[in-house]
Design a protein around this motif. Structure first.
Motif, short mmCIF file in Angstrom:
data_model
loop_
_atom_site.label_atom_id
_atom_site.label_comp_id
_atom_site.label_asym_id
_atom_site.label_seq_id
_atom_site.Cartn_x
_atom_site.Cartn_y
_atom_site.Cartn_z
N VAL A 1 0.85 -0.83 -0.05
CA VAL A 1 0.00 0.10 0.20
C VAL A 1 0.94 1.33 0.00
CG1 VAL A 1 -1.72 1.42 1.48
CG2 VAL A 1 -2.02 -1.14 0.92
N THR A 2 1.89 1.32 1.00
CA THR A 2 2.95 2.31 0.76
C THR A 2 3.42 2.68 -0.39
OG1 THR A 2 3.26 1.90 3.25
CG2 THR A 2 4.69 3.36 2.08
N MET A 3 3.99 1.58 -1.10
CA MET A 3 4.51 1.90 -2.39
C MET A 3 3.50 2.32 -3.36
SD MET A 3 7.68 1.32 -1.68
CE MET A 3 8.08 1.54 -3.27
N GLY A 4 2.45 1.70 -3.28
CA GLY A 4 1.30 2.12 -4.13
C GLY A 4 1.10 3.82 -4.13
N ILE A 5 1.05 4.03 -2.97
CA ILE A 5 0.62 5.64 -2.83
C ILE A 5 1.81 6.37 -3.38
CG2 ILE A 5 0.53 7.43 -1.14
CD1 ILE A 5 -1.00 5.37 0.80
N GLY A 6 3.20 5.80 -2.97
CA GLY A 6 4.09 6.87 -3.53
C GLY A 6 4.32 6.65 -4.97
N VAL A 7 4.11 5.74 -5.70
CA VAL A 7 3.90 5.72 -7.03
C VAL A 7 2.99 6.65 -7.69
CG1 VAL A 7 3.24 4.30 -9.02
CG2 VAL A 7 4.84 3.25 -7.23
N GLU A 8 2.04 6.61 -7.18
CA GLU A 8 0.81 7.65 -7.54
C GLU A 8 1.21 8.93 -7.31
OE1 GLU A 8 -3.86 8.56 -6.89
OE2 GLU A 8 -2.88 7.26 -5.91
N GLN A 9 1.95 9.41 -6.28
CA GLN A 9 2.44 10.68 -6.09
C GLN A 9 3.64 11.04 -7.04
OE1 GLN A 9 2.93 12.63 -1.91
NE2 GLN A 9 4.85 11.66 -2.44
N PHE A 10 4.41 10.19 -7.15
CA PHE A 10 5.66 10.60 -7.92
C PHE A 10 5.32 10.68 -9.56
CE2 PHE A 10 9.16 9.12 -10.85
CZ PHE A 10 10.18 9.90 -10.38
N VAL A 11 4.26 9.89 -10.01
CA VAL A 11 3.89 10.17 -11.29
C VAL A 11 3.22 11.31 -11.65
CG1 VAL A 11 2.42 9.06 -13.16
CG2 VAL A 11 3.63 7.60 -11.58
N MET A 12 2.39 11.54 -10.45
CA MET A 12 1.65 12.98 -10.71
C MET A 12 2.64 14.16 -10.67
SD MET A 12 -1.65 12.14 -10.87
CE MET A 12 -2.77 10.94 -10.55
N GLY A 13 3.62 14.01 -10.05
CA GLY A 13 4.79 15.13 -9.94
C GLY A 13 5.52 15.09 -11.30
N LEU A 14 5.61 14.06 -11.73
CA LEU A 14 6.27 14.18 -13.15
C LEU A 14 5.24 14.63 -14.18
CD1 LEU A 14 8.20 10.74 -13.64
CD2 LEU A 14 9.07 12.85 -12.92
N ALA A 15 4.05 14.36 -14.13
CA ALA A 15 3.07 14.93 -15.14
C ALA A 15 2.81 16.38 -14.78
CB ALA A 15 1.74 14.38 -14.83
N ARG A 16 2.97 17.00 -13.69
CA ARG A 16 2.90 18.35 -13.36
C ARG A 16 4.44 19.21 -13.93
NH1 ARG A 16 -0.90 20.59 -9.66
NH2 ARG A 16 -2.60 18.95 -9.95
N LEU A 17 5.23 18.41 -14.13
CA LEU A 17 6.62 18.92 -14.51
C LEU A 17 6.62 19.14 -16.24
CD1 LEU A 17 9.34 17.20 -12.22
CD2 LEU A 17 8.66 19.83 -12.30
N GLY A 18 5.57 18.48 -16.63
CA GLY A 18 5.35 18.29 -17.97
C GLY A 18 6.17 17.54 -18.88
N VAL A 19 6.60 16.07 -18.39
CA VAL A 19 7.39 15.09 -18.76
C VAL A 19 6.64 14.41 -19.99
CG1 VAL A 19 8.42 12.92 -18.34
CG2 VAL A 19 8.57 14.56 -16.73
N GLY A 20 5.58 14.47 -19.81
CA GLY A 20 4.75 13.87 -21.13
C GLY A 20 3.29 13.44 -20.49
N ASP A 21 2.31 13.38 -21.51
CA ASP A 21 0.69 13.08 -21.31
C ASP A 21 0.78 11.81 -21.06
OD1 ASP A 21 0.24 15.70 -21.59
OD2 ASP A 21 -0.32 15.62 -23.89
N TRP A 22 1.70 11.03 -21.67
CA TRP A 22 1.46 9.32 -21.48
C TRP A 22 1.53 8.84 -19.98
CZ3 TRP A 22 5.69 6.87 -19.25
CH2 TRP A 22 7.01 7.80 -18.95
#
Length: 443
Positions: A129-150
């Motif tokens: 569960v902890t890793m699942g929460i962390g994965v979601e947070q990290f991906v959201m951060g990359l998306a806000r940085l404009g890494v890509g819509d994918w």
């Protein structure tokens, strides 16, 4: 007597903090204070108004209630109970060893296997569960940085490609660490993580309203300490004008968190025991309860106070974002609202990644340690075994994220914690018995 600790104090604390509570604390450092700012027992009983200036202090009282001594005390108890018998009586670093002073050889058979299996299952569920929460947070951060819509699906959730890529990065980091051993891999990751965390806190203090959070820190800790005993022992009754709401709040928050720390107790306890050889009982107890609680309080005050500032000034409705999108998205939005967010947000994502790598690697190490028989005290489990667990705890949250989400896994981890409550009580009795026996022999 006279044995020197294997790790220095900075590395020791960095490993404790990064492995035990880091990624969850980073995710909820804004979400939890804001949630209690809107609803807590004082608000339910009509003592303060929701989302008012008077609701700030109660919000931190209940945040610290869940992230303070309750978490670190559970970890310290299990770590001391395992470590003491392991290093003083030359027993393996397993949960069953902590109960040996009470039950002796009776735990060498089926009952001992059962205790260790329950501990392994609780660890897998809690860490997944902890890793699942962390994965979601990290991906959201990359998306806000404009890494890509994918990185995101149309509904705003993490895409399969993004999660698989992150999983490969984490497995790669775990592989490198497994090849170098706990004295290098986990230690280096933890030291890096601690340095990056201090840098992130400093940036918040410089460009945010974090100095107000530092002023509030002393008041918040004092409020927590003076209310700790009654808040820990109060059991709300249903019925009456607000009884049902108080009971529901306690079930949703306090009971859940206590069960959560108990479920993670075996994982952190074995890890604490492994890295604490050569330290005194006093050092482990006060180091974890004192520095661990203070570290959490600092993060919640610095990050949480800035989120409260945004809420009260109406610059950003963090509460609405929490309710509609969740804690990972909320803290990303809070970070992005800072001046110079183009610098702070990449640092935040990097801290999140290293926190996940530290938790991931230490969990794989601990699972391999608890599931490997006949290890000598201080001996690391086989590398292939660590890699097996690293793959397992990575695949499980990814699979669930694309099925029914992480909620069923959270529920399962709470259910598994029920038998561990009894194990924890027995550990406390076993530790006291061991200390009394050794004291009597020494006198």
């Amino acid at each position: 007597p006279g044995e020197q600790p294997e790790f220095g104090r900075f590395s020791w604390f960095a490993m404790l903090f990064g492995a035990g509570i880091g990624i969850g604390m980073l995710t909820y450092s804004t979400g939890e204070p804001l949630a209690h700012f809107s609803n807590n027992p004082d608000i339910i009983r009509g003592l303060v108004d929701a989302q008012s200036a008077e609701a700030v202090r109660p919000a931190y009282i209940y945040t610290f209630l869940h992230w303070g001594f309750a978490a670190w005390g559970t970890y310290a108890l299990v770590g001391l109970a395992i470590g003491y018998v392991a290093y003083r009586r030359n027993l393996p670093l397993t949960i069953r060893s902590a109960l040996a002073p009470l039950f002796g050889l009776r735990l060498s058979g089926v009952w001992g296997h059962l205790v260790d299996i329950v501990a392994v299952v609780a660890t897998i569920l809690g860490v997944a569960v902890t890793m699942g929460i962390g994965v979601e947070q990290f991906v959201m951060g990359l998306a806000r940085l404009g890494v890509g819509d994918w990185l995101l699906d149309p509904d705003g959730s993490s895409s399969i490609a993004a999660v698989i890529l992150l999983l490969l990065v984490l497995v790669g980091a775990s592989t490198i660490s497994a090849l170098s051993g706990v004295g290098r891999g986990i230690k280096w990751l933890s030291n890096l993580n601690m340095g990056l965390s201090f840098a992130l806190l400093a940036l918040f203090a410089i460009v945010g309203s974090a100095f107000g959070g530092l002023k509030l820190l002393g008041v918040g800790v004092w409020d927590y300490l003076r209310t700790l005993v009654p808040n820990s022992l109060t059991l709300f009754d249903a019925g009456g004008e607000s009884g049902d709401a108080l009971v529901q709040w306690q079930l949703d928050w306090s009971v859940f968190y206590w069960a959560w720390w108990i479920a993670l107790g075996p994982y952190m306890g074995m890890f604490v025991a492994r890295i604490s050889r050569g330290r005194t009982i006093r050092e482990v107890t006060f180091g974890m309860l004192g520095f661990g609680t203070a570290g959490c309080a600092l993060f919640f005050m610095v990050f949480g106070n800035y989120a409260l500032h945004l809420e009260l000034s109406e610059a950003l409705s963090v509460t609405t974002m929490l309710q509609e999108e969740g804690a990972p998205q909320a803290i990303i939005a809070v970070v992005q609202s800072l001046p110079f967010s183009s610098i702070v947000l990449p640092l935040f994502c990097l801290v999140c990644l290293v926190f996940m790598a530290t938790t991931y690697d230490s969990a794989a190490y601990t699972l391999a340690l608890g599931a490997t028989r006949r290890l000598q005290v201080g001996q690391d489990p086989p590398r292939w075994h660590r890699l097996f667990w690293a793959f397992g705890i990575g695949v499980l949250p990814v699979t669930l994220m694309f099925l029914d989400g992480l909620t069923p896994l959270q529920t399962a981890s709470v259910v598994v914690s029920l038998p561990l409550i009894a194990v924890g009580v027995l550990m406390a009795a076993s530790l006291v018995r061991s200390l009394r026996e050794d004291q009597a022999e020494g006198s």
